[in-house]
Design a protein around this motif. Structure first.
Motif, mmCIF file in Angstrom:
data_model
loop_
_atom_site.group_PDB
_atom_site.id
_atom_site.type_symbol
_atom_site.label_atom_id
_atom_site.label_comp_id
_atom_site.label_asym_id
_atom_site.label_seq_id
_atom_site.Cartn_x
_atom_site.Cartn_y
_atom_site.Cartn_z
ATOM 1 N N ASP A 1 0.859 -1.178 0.000
ATOM 2 C CA ASP A 1 0.000 0.000 0.000
ATOM 3 C C ASP A 1 0.900 1.235 0.000
ATOM 4 O OD1 ASP A 1 -1.642 2.175 0.626
ATOM 5 O OD2 ASP A 1 -2.950 0.986 1.924
ATOM 6 N N LEU B 1 -5.611 3.616 4.763
ATOM 7 C CA LEU B 1 -5.319 2.573 3.778
ATOM 8 C C LEU B 1 -5.948 2.847 2.414
ATOM 9 C CD1 LEU B 1 -5.865 -0.480 6.137
ATOM 10 C CD2 LEU B 1 -3.663 0.362 5.309
ATOM 11 N N ALA C 1 -7.006 -2.677 -0.095
ATOM 12 C CA ALA C 1 -7.760 -3.365 0.955
ATOM 13 C C ALA C 1 -8.789 -4.316 0.353
ATOM 14 C CB ALA C 1 -8.444 -2.346 1.862
ATOM 15 N N LYS D 1 -9.242 -8.372 0.915
ATOM 16 C CA LYS D 1 -10.525 -8.917 1.353
ATOM 17 C C LYS D 1 -11.030 -9.985 0.385
ATOM 18 C CE LYS D 1 -15.140 -7.526 2.859
ATOM 19 N NZ LYS D 1 -16.089 -6.386 3.031
ATOM 20 N N LYS E 1 -2.129 -10.165 2.906
ATOM 21 C CA LYS E 1 -1.918 -9.056 3.829
ATOM 22 C C LYS E 1 -1.632 -7.768 3.057
ATOM 23 C CE LYS E 1 0.130 -11.732 7.663
ATOM 24 N NZ LYS E 1 -0.848 -11.425 8.724
ATOM 25 N N ILE E 2 -2.016 -6.643 3.655
ATOM 26 C CA ILE E 2 -1.589 -5.329 3.183
ATOM 27 C C ILE E 2 -0.233 -5.032 3.820
ATOM 28 C CG2 ILE E 2 -2.126 -2.863 3.102
ATOM 29 C CD1 ILE E 2 -5.033 -3.551 3.532
ATOM 30 N N GLN F 1 -3.780 3.217 12.695
ATOM 31 C CA GLN F 1 -4.110 2.451 11.501
ATOM 32 C C GLN F 1 -4.995 1.236 11.786
ATOM 33 O OE1 GLN F 1 -0.887 0.806 8.816
ATOM 34 N NE2 GLN F 1 -1.901 2.289 7.495
ATOM 35 N N LEU G 1 -8.997 -0.600 10.014
ATOM 36 C CA LEU G 1 -9.103 -1.872 9.310
ATOM 37 C C LEU G 1 -10.552 -2.353 9.207
ATOM 38 C CD1 LEU G 1 -6.008 -3.726 10.803
ATOM 39 C CD2 LEU G 1 -6.336 -3.115 8.393
ATOM 40 N N HIS H 1 -12.765 -1.539 6.275
ATOM 41 C CA HIS H 1 -12.570 -2.297 5.036
ATOM 42 C C HIS H 1 -12.982 -3.758 5.191
ATOM 43 C CE1 HIS H 1 -10.253 1.077 3.389
ATOM 44 N NE2 HIS H 1 -9.597 1.118 4.538
ATOM 45 N N LEU I 1 -11.624 -5.774 7.365
ATOM 46 C CA LEU I 1 -10.389 -6.503 7.626
ATOM 47 C C LEU I 1 -10.086 -6.531 9.120
ATOM 48 C CD1 LEU I 1 -8.194 -5.010 4.743
ATOM 49 C CD2 LEU I 1 -9.455 -7.176 4.733
ATOM 50 N N ASP J 1 -4.669 -8.967 8.910
ATOM 51 C CA ASP J 1 -4.590 -8.670 7.478
ATOM 52 C C ASP J 1 -3.573 -7.569 7.167
ATOM 53 O OD1 ASP J 1 -6.689 -10.498 6.926
ATOM 54 O OD2 ASP J 1 -8.147 -8.981 7.528
ATOM 55 N N LEU J 2 -2.894 -7.059 8.193
ATOM 56 C CA LEU J 2 -1.967 -5.943 8.026
ATOM 57 C C LEU J 2 -0.556 -6.344 8.406
ATOM 58 C CD1 LEU J 2 -1.512 -2.831 7.558
ATOM 59 C CD2 LEU J 2 -1.926 -2.553 10.011
#
Length: 233
Positions: free
Chosen positions: A6, A13, A18, A22, A32-33, A42, A46, A49, A51, A55-56
């Motif tokens: 990203d 994000l 994202a 997803k 993952k982002i 941040q 999440l 989105h 998430l 997922d990060l």
């Protein structure tokens, strides 16, 4: 695993990135982002989105050993950094509170307390320590997940001098320094403030020093490619 970088440079994000993560998750694929910047809020975004924290992959989360944190609510009235035997707390509005000193100097504001937006209200975001000239001398930064994440120090003119980053258990994880730096082709009176170092105490067992956040990011990408055995998207 699919890893999507990203580059939006936003704590909220990139919507498109994202969405790809997803979609992968919905299809049963691990994804993952991947984010470079330091964003204490941040993880709050999440859910917007669809998430979760898993997922990060944020570079600073990795450096701070904060990739797996059990979130908790730290209300400003119960923030351990604010000694209630010394300070009187006043809520100003939904986004700000103040700590005033007891005793002969009662009434003088000592700490400006910034709060995260959203419900429940009152979640600690930043504690700005005010000197007698009403300037911010030091700022403690709290991660949305409920731990003191960094301390930011300022020069007398208000510019940042250095930042110390912490693990969720309070150990020093990294240090960043900032200096004025002349840029070739610019007049001598134009010296922007730039980050001149990022020291990471323990990244996969190594104590590392980088000339800038971008140099750390380049190393981080190569290292995570090796660890994950994947190609970044």
């Amino acid at each position: 695993m699919n890893l999507y970088i990203d580059n939006s440079d936003l704590p909220t994000l990139d919507v498109n990135v994202a969405a790809r993560v997803k979609e992968d998750r919905a299809a049963g694929n691990d994804a993952k982002i991947v984010v470079r910047g330091y964003y204490p809020d941040q993880h709050m975004h999440l859910a917007n989105h669809g998430l979760t924290d898993q997922d990060l992959l944020n570079m600073y989360d990795v450096f701070q050993k904060a990739t797996d944190v059990d979130p908790k609510m730290v209300h400003y009235r119960h923030n351990p950094q604010i000694d209630k035997t010394r300070y009187h707390l006043d809520g100003i509005d939904w986004g700000m509170a103040q700590a005033r000193r007891f005793g002969t100097t009662y009434g003088r504001n000592v700490i400006d307390v910034e709060l995260f937006a959203g419900n429940p209200g009152g979640r600690s975001s930043m504690l700005h320590y005010i000197d007698r000239l009403d300037n911010v001398a030091v700022t403690d930064i709290w991660d949305w997940r409920g731990f003191k994440s960094a301390t930011r120090y300022y020069q007398t003119n208000g510019n940042i001098s250095n930042i110390i980053f912490y693990t969720p258990t309070g150990d020093v994880a990294a240090r960043a320094s900032f200096m004025w730096q002349h840029i070739e082709g610019k007049p001598n009176n134009e010296w922007p403030l730039v980050q001149t170092s990022l020291e990471v105490m323990d990244y996969d067992g190594q104590h590392l020093w980088f000339e800038s956040e971008m140099h750390a990011w380049e190393y981080f990408i190569q290292r995570e490619k090796q660890k994950q055995g994947v190609v970044f998207q």
